[in-house]
Design an enzyme around this catalytic site. Sequence first.
Site, short mmCIF file in Angstrom:
data_model
loop_
_atom_site.label_atom_id
_atom_site.label_comp_id
_atom_site.label_asym_id
_atom_site.label_seq_id
_atom_site.Cartn_x
_atom_site.Cartn_y
_atom_site.Cartn_z
N ASP B 48 26.15 37.85 40.68
CA ASP B 48 27.48 38.33 41.08
C ASP B 48 27.53 39.86 41.09
O ASP B 48 27.13 40.52 40.14
CB ASP B 48 28.54 37.78 40.12
N ARG B 49 28.03 40.41 42.20
CA ARG B 49 28.04 41.87 42.39
C ARG B 49 29.06 42.54 41.46
O ARG B 49 28.73 43.49 40.75
CB ARG B 49 28.35 42.20 43.86
N THR B 50 30.29 42.02 41.47
CA THR B 50 31.32 42.64 40.63
C THR B 50 30.96 42.57 39.15
O THR B 50 31.09 43.57 38.43
CB THR B 50 32.69 41.96 40.90
N CYS B 84 29.57 41.31 52.96
CA CYS B 84 30.10 41.37 51.58
C CYS B 84 30.43 42.82 51.30
O CYS B 84 29.55 43.68 51.26
CB CYS B 84 29.06 40.87 50.58
N ASN B 85 31.71 43.12 51.12
CA ASN B 85 32.13 44.49 50.84
C ASN B 85 31.57 45.02 49.53
O ASN B 85 31.07 46.14 49.47
CB ASN B 85 33.67 44.57 50.79
N THR B 86 31.66 44.20 48.48
CA THR B 86 31.25 44.66 47.15
C THR B 86 29.78 45.09 47.15
O THR B 86 29.40 46.08 46.53
CB THR B 86 31.50 43.55 46.10
N ALA B 87 28.95 44.35 47.89
CA ALA B 87 27.52 44.66 47.97
C ALA B 87 27.27 46.05 48.55
O ALA B 87 26.19 46.62 48.35
CB ALA B 87 26.79 43.61 48.79
N THR B 126 37.69 43.50 45.65
CA THR B 126 37.35 43.08 44.29
C THR B 126 37.44 44.28 43.34
O THR B 126 37.43 45.43 43.77
CB THR B 126 35.90 42.54 44.20
N LYS B 166 36.44 31.20 46.32
CA LYS B 166 35.08 30.84 45.89
C LYS B 166 35.07 29.45 45.26
O LYS B 166 34.05 28.77 45.23
CB LYS B 166 34.49 31.88 44.93
N CYS B 195 37.32 42.44 51.35
CA CYS B 195 36.50 41.47 50.62
C CYS B 195 36.41 40.28 51.55
O CYS B 195 37.43 39.83 52.08
CB CYS B 195 37.16 41.08 49.30
#
Lengths: 235, 235
Positions: B48-50, B84-87, B126, B166, B195
Amino acid sequence: MAKMLGILGGLGPMSTVYFYEMITRMTQASCDQDHIDMVISSHATTPDRTAYIIGESGMNPLDVMVDDARKLQTYGAEVIAIPCNTAHFFYRQIQDAVTVPVLNIIEETVSAIRAEGVSKVGLLATVGTISTHTYQRVCEREGVGFAVPDNASQQALMRIIYDDIKGGRQADRTRFDAIAQELFDQGCERLILGCTELSIVKSQLSLPADRFTDSLEVLARATIRACGKEVNEDA
Amino acid sequence: MAKMLGILGGLGPMSTVYFYEMITRMTQASCDQDHIDMVISSHATTPDRTAYIIGESGMNPLDVMVDDARKLQTYGAEVIAIPCNTAHFFYRQIQDAVTVPVLNIIEETVSAIRAEGVSKVGLLATVGTISTHTYQRVCEREGVGFAVPDNASQQALMRIIYDDIKGGRQADRTRFDAIAQELFDQGCERLILGCTELSIVKSQLSLPADRFTDSLEVLARATIRACGKEVNEDA
């Protein structure tokens, strides 16, 4: 232990989208990391399968598919699924090109129907699939009776597959219902949606599961299990 | 000349399904072979990125993503997109790991909004994306004002992203509307759905395009053009 899935797809692209969505939706999972790791080849420019099989085009899709199967295995795929019924005319050569198992949508579908006690099925598929007796041969071996649409209906079905679905439009309900009724009138208890574009028709027209068996959904269930995961029956 | 696309995905899987569907639907095409050839890495087990960014987990997703980017290039990808924005916190390291261009969802989204003359945006993303100032930095550089949800709203948004989407459920509309209204009340003319799970919320809740800009849709348009194809504006 979960296995990495390779999807040999793009045959056509929207069917592969739909198969990928089905696998994701139907896998028992409560977070991202519970899902199956996959590599998907969406090889849209693969020559048309039916056009080659019926001799309308000399462009052979087999070399492309064999190459893709090998590339998926090299990438790390431990199980391969092909969300295209017509491509299963070449199943043996694709399976022989790799050492990992390639699931067979035709055999999985006929087995699933036979297990439900259905004695006669109607086959809805492309001219490529019908003319090569891909489903008929497996039905004969499994002792399941079958009927296929007459020539005019088969042509009408091809218009739904190619003009409507592959063209990005809604399926013509009147046309589809007439083709289906003809097969029910011949005593078919269940119709096989034996072309992945027809799985999209099932979703568009909300076709009932007790009358239509979606080959793509059968393949999705078999694939999830082959990768070591459980099917979420509520999805 | 059309270019082969690599999608670095599975972050999460349903967002990648949706991005693949969007690319397929939005590409100007009249038959399978008009579509973009792609290879998709749906690497669901990527940490998980966050959780990593905010220090909740020591499992670093970067090594996995760098490895996937290289594998996609080896497979034949000539352009890479990451739905994926967080990535994108790790964007520079991923781009540096390959020689093919990697599209940047953050820069594409802020540029698209700036081109529409919007002067203040609200950022829905996120905790991982917000806390690392991924969007804020690009907004500052481009001269676009911004606001972010307060702590309680940010936590509520994370429940929509993680528990609802999710988790495979429908987004809670009341909860989402309250978060959005708070930002509109601060003078934001447009909210960025920053996101990919929120792109699914947009579809579920039919959020209007003149109030919400879907970063995934902006990335899809940029990707289709980068691959040498045209966007079907009617799709």
